[in-house]
Design a protein around this motif. Structure first.
Motif, PDB file in Angstrom:
ATOM      1  N   LEU A 164     -14.526  -8.161  -5.242  1.00 34.46           N
ATOM      2  CA  LEU A 164     -15.185  -7.247  -4.166  1.00 34.46           C
ATOM      3  C   LEU A 164     -14.979  -6.034  -4.565  1.00 34.46           C
ATOM      4  N   GLY A 165     -14.863  -5.580  -5.919  1.00 36.91           N
ATOM      5  CA  GLY A 165     -14.748  -4.239  -6.427  1.00 36.91           C
ATOM      6  C   GLY A 165     -13.912  -3.270  -5.953  1.00 36.91           C
ATOM      7  N   MET A 166     -12.432  -3.914  -5.659  1.00 33.68           N
ATOM      8  CA  MET A 166     -11.601  -3.097  -4.938  1.00 33.68           C
ATOM      9  C   MET A 166     -10.654  -2.325  -6.253  1.00 33.68           C
ATOM     10  N   ASN A 167     -11.503  -1.231  -6.570  1.00 31.58           N
ATOM     11  CA  ASN A 167     -10.823  -0.705  -7.980  1.00 31.58           C
ATOM     12  C   ASN A 167      -9.695   0.078  -7.927  1.00 31.58           C
ATOM     13  N   HIS A 168      -9.392   0.406  -6.515  1.00 30.08           N
ATOM     14  CA  HIS A 168      -8.248   1.218  -6.520  1.00 30.08           C
ATOM     15  C   HIS A 168      -7.039   0.631  -5.680  1.00 30.08           C
ATOM     16  N   THR A 169      -7.171  -0.820  -5.811  1.00 32.59           N
ATOM     17  CA  THR A 169      -6.244  -1.681  -5.173  1.00 32.59           C
ATOM     18  C   THR A 169      -5.268  -2.505  -6.183  1.00 32.59           C
ATOM     19  N   TYR A 170      -4.091  -2.474  -6.062  1.00 28.41           N
ATOM     20  CA  TYR A 170      -3.058  -3.361  -6.968  1.00 28.41           C
ATOM     21  C   TYR A 170      -1.906  -3.724  -6.334  1.00 28.41           C
ATOM     22  N   VAL A 171      -1.257  -4.935  -6.928  1.00 27.46           N
ATOM     23  CA  VAL A 171       0.152  -5.367  -6.262  1.00 27.46           C
ATOM     24  C   VAL A 171       0.880  -4.454  -7.060  1.00 27.46           C
ATOM     25  N   PHE A 172       1.807  -3.818  -6.336  1.00 24.79           N
ATOM     26  CA  PHE A 172       3.005  -3.052  -6.826  1.00 24.79           C
ATOM     27  C   PHE A 172       4.056  -4.001  -7.765  1.00 24.79           C
ATOM     28  N   ASP A 173       4.223  -3.381  -9.123  1.00 26.05           N
ATOM     29  CA  ASP A 173       4.959  -4.098 -10.062  1.00 26.05           C
ATOM     30  C   ASP A 173       6.114  -3.288 -10.168  1.00 26.05           C
ATOM     31  N   TYR A 174       7.492  -3.720  -9.483  1.00 25.98           N
ATOM     32  CA  TYR A 174       8.486  -2.893  -9.681  1.00 25.98           C
ATOM     33  C   TYR A 174       8.964  -2.257 -10.943  1.00 25.98           C
ATOM     34  N   GLU A 175       8.992  -2.898 -11.967  1.00 23.98           N
ATOM     35  CA  GLU A 175       9.265  -2.183 -13.197  1.00 23.98           C
ATOM     36  C   GLU A 175       8.214  -1.303 -13.818  1.00 23.98           C
ATOM     37  N   LYS A 176       7.048  -1.696 -13.527  1.00 18.99           N
ATOM     38  CA  LYS A 176       5.844  -0.980 -14.036  1.00 18.99           C
ATOM     39  C   LYS A 176       5.425   0.296 -13.189  1.00 18.99           C
ATOM     40  N   ASP A 177       5.731   0.060 -11.875  1.00 19.24           N
ATOM     41  CA  ASP A 177       4.935   1.156 -10.723  1.00 19.24           C
ATOM     42  C   ASP A 177       5.998   1.905 -10.157  1.00 19.24           C
ATOM     43  N   LYS A 178       7.309   1.632 -10.354  1.00 12.90           N
ATOM     44  CA  LYS A 178       8.280   2.179  -9.432  1.00 12.90           C
ATOM     45  C   LYS A 178       8.338   3.652  -9.563  1.00 12.90           C
ATOM     46  N   ASP A 179       8.091   4.396 -10.879  1.00 10.77           N
ATOM     47  CA  ASP A 179       8.032   5.853 -11.088  1.00 10.77           C
ATOM     48  C   ASP A 179       6.749   6.525 -10.798  1.00 10.77           C
ATOM     49  N   THR A 180       5.351   5.689 -10.803  1.00 12.33           N
ATOM     50  CA  THR A 180       4.343   6.175 -10.307  1.00 12.33           C
ATOM     51  C   THR A 180       3.467   6.156  -9.255  1.00 12.33           C
ATOM     52  N   ALA A 181       3.834   4.910  -8.403  1.00 13.12           N
ATOM     53  CA  ALA A 181       3.331   4.924  -7.386  1.00 13.12           C
ATOM     54  C   ALA A 181       3.303   5.709  -6.107  1.00 13.12           C
ATOM     55  N   VAL A 182       2.642   6.080  -5.261  1.00 16.36           N
ATOM     56  CA  VAL A 182       2.727   7.126  -4.206  1.00 16.36           C
ATOM     57  C   VAL A 182       4.183   7.080  -3.397  1.00 16.36           C
ATOM     58  N   THR A 183       4.674   8.148  -3.647  1.00 18.82           N
ATOM     59  CA  THR A 183       6.109   7.981  -2.684  1.00 18.82           C
ATOM     60  C   THR A 183       5.852   8.084  -1.361  1.00 18.82           C
ATOM     61  N   SER A 184       6.957   7.662  -0.468  1.00 19.77           N
ATOM     62  CA  SER A 184       6.996   7.478   1.000  1.00 19.77           C
ATOM     63  C   SER A 184       7.958   8.624   1.519  1.00 19.77           C
ATOM     64  N   TYR A 185       7.653   9.121   2.508  1.00 19.89           N
ATOM     65  CA  TYR A 185       8.562  10.174   3.164  1.00 19.89           C
ATOM     66  C   TYR A 185       8.853   9.756   4.350  1.00 19.89           C
ATOM     67  N   LYS A 186      10.170  10.449   4.832  1.00 18.70           N
ATOM     68  CA  LYS A 186      10.570  10.664   6.265  1.00 18.70           C
ATOM     69  C   LYS A 186       9.641  11.317   6.968  1.00 18.70           C
ATOM     70  N   GLY A 187       9.549  11.405   8.462  1.00 21.83           N
ATOM     71  CA  GLY A 187       8.828  12.467   8.944  1.00 21.83           C
ATOM     72  C   GLY A 187       8.990  13.692   8.781  1.00 21.83           C
ATOM     73  N   ASN A 188      10.398  13.980   8.176  1.00 23.06           N
ATOM     74  CA  ASN A 188      10.690  15.607   7.831  1.00 23.06           C
ATOM     75  C   ASN A 188      10.321  16.002   6.437  1.00 23.06           C
ATOM     76  N   LYS A 189       9.425  14.964   5.446  1.00 23.82           N
ATOM     77  CA  LYS A 189       9.220  15.246   4.277  1.00 23.82           C
ATOM     78  C   LYS A 189      10.320  14.957   3.224  1.00 23.82           C
ATOM     79  N   ILE A 190      11.411  14.279   3.652  1.00 21.75           N
ATOM     80  CA  ILE A 190      12.544  13.727   2.837  1.00 21.75           C
ATOM     81  C   ILE A 190      11.922  12.440   2.167  1.00 21.75           C
ATOM     82  N   GLU A 191      12.089  12.446   0.812  1.00 21.94           N
ATOM     83  CA  GLU A 191      11.549  11.406  -0.020  1.00 21.94           C
ATOM     84  C   GLU A 191      12.394  10.254   0.322  1.00 21.94           C
ATOM     85  N   ILE A 192      11.759   9.124   0.438  1.00 21.60           N
ATOM     86  CA  ILE A 192      12.502   7.898   0.708  1.00 21.60           C
ATOM     87  C   ILE A 192      12.570   6.910  -0.764  1.00 21.60           C
ATOM     88  N   GLY A 193      13.579   6.660  -1.291  1.00 15.33           N
ATOM     89  CA  GLY A 193      13.729   6.089  -2.455  1.00 15.33           C
ATOM     90  C   GLY A 193      13.429   4.661  -2.353  1.00 15.33           C
TER      91      GLY A 193
END
Length: 402
Positions: free
Chosen positions: A244-273
């Motif tokens: 389908l040409g979904m060139n910016h879609t991937y399955v998260f690989d914990y060991e490979k992507d845990k430090d590079t995937a987009v971070t998630s945050y609480k509503g007050n911008k505190i990072e969720i590990g």
């Protein structure tokens, strides 16, 4: 003497002919190896484009959507991606906020965000393609595919429609009873092994009631791996993302992507590990963009996606034991009003990530909202449906078409 010479010449010519023929066959074999025929069932882009929208129509919708966006998201510090399209044509899209607040990396149209439970629609689509290709069957018992699976009445169908009766892995691994050491990262295979060896019974009798449960889709991911011979990550790439040409879609690989995937945050911008549940896939852990999901939605709603009989079952409400409008099909949520109008969607929530995928089938409308900073505003995008059809959601007076 002359006769012998002629014989030798004929033998040499014959040998050269044979050698040339073998060389040609070897060449064809090499070419064949380079481009093997792909027998893996996969989604395909729609063969025909839908009619082009007029500029007047597009502008009227765009203005109304922009009013909605400014009121509901921009004024509430939106952090994420938003897209509305009809007939495959983008009417409105917006990308605001940060993928990472520490290095002030902005979210753009090519920034993959965590889909949370919207991932289930993609997992379901891969399973449905395997069913359509007769690699598995809808009513097949799971233990005929995964021999150690301990619940004999559970079928692929009851996994897809959340009627298996299984317990949520996030709950039975979170107890202090020795079932799981939360210092260790949990995998899909671990979930199967725990259910098989730790006497984790069913929560309810299989197919007796609807109960939304992430374990269903973690097991479906294992079935995909078993029947394709590939990892879930590679199977999804081969069956859905690449064709389908979904060139910016991937399955998260914990060991490979845990430090590079987009971070998630609480509503007050505190990072969720990350935590011990972050390696489980199928129920979550696909990262994507609204534009890629638009490609997916167009393919999913094309006539070539599935056979008519199977497609009808996808949108059949299966949680009918209690009277109500809210329901679930095969990998898709729905609202079925008494008027006969139907609304198909899926929401997601994981850590600080919230997501909403809406597909208005009759109107060929796709609505996508993704956020990596926790907010329930993501789910409010359903209120845009009345701009395109007779859906009983309420828009504010300043959000209606001008």
């Amino acid at each position: 003497m002359i006769s012998v010479k002629k014989t030798n010449i004929l033998q040499i010519l014959l040998l050269l002919l044979i050698l040339n023929s073998c060389k040609q066959k070897n060449k064809e074999a090499v070419l064949s190896d380079e481009k093997p025929k792909d027998t893996m069932p996969h989604m395909e882009p729609p063969a025909k484009k839908l009619p082009k929208l007029t500029a007047q129509y597009t502008n009227s919708k765009k203005n109304a959507i922009e009013h909605f966006y400014n009121k509901n998201w921009r004024n509430n510090s939106m952090n994420g991606s938003f897209l509305v399209a009809q007939n495959g044509q983008i009417i409105f899209e917006k990308y605001d906020g940060m993928a990472d607040f520490r290095d002030e990396r902005p979210i753009t149209a090519t920034t993959p965000l965590h889909l949370a439970s919207v991932s289930k629609i993609l997992t379901a689509s891969a399973i449905l393609k395997l069913i359509d290709a007769k690699k598995i069957s809808l009513d097949q018992k799971v233990n005929t595919i995964l021999p150690t699976f301990p619940f004999p009445e559970v079928t692929i169908k009851t996994l897809l429609n959340h009627r298996s009766g299984m317990r949520n892995y996030a709950y039975f691994t979170d107890k202090n009873d020795g079932i799981w050491d939360r210092h260790k990262i949990l995998t899909n295979q671990d979930i199967l092994d725990l259910m098989a060896t730790k006497k984790i019974g069913l929560e309810s009798r299989t197919d007796s009631r609807f109960s939304y449960c992430n374990t269903n889709y973690a097991i479906l991911a294992l079935i995909i791996e078993k029947k394709t011979g590939l990892s879930y990550k590679n199977a999804m790439q081969r069956m859905i993302f690449k064709p389908l040409g979904m060139n910016h879609t991937y399955v998260f690989d914990y060991e490979k992507d845990k430090d590079t995937a987009v971070t998630s945050y609480k509503g007050n911008k505190i990072e969720i590990g990350k935590d011990y549940l972050d390696a489980v896939y199928g129920d979550k852990n696909i990262y994507s963009t609204p534009r890629d999901l638009l490609k997916f939605d167009l393919a999913r709603n094309s006539p070539d996606f599935l056979s008519p009989e199977l497609l009808k079952l996808v949108y059949t409400p299966f949680s009918q034991e209690y009277k109500g409008e809210k329901n679930y099909g095969l990998g898709i949520r729905m609202i079925n009003w008494e008027t006969g109008q139907n609304f198909y969607f899926h929401n997601g929530w994981w850590h600080g990530n919230t997501s909403s995928y809406i597909t208005l089938l009759k109107e060929h409308v796709t609505i996508i909202a993704l956020s990596n900073k926790f907010t329930t505003k993501t789910y409010q995008v359903r209120k845009l449906a009345p701009l395109f059809g007779d859906y009983p959601f309420k828009l504010g007076n300043d959000e209606k078409e001008e």
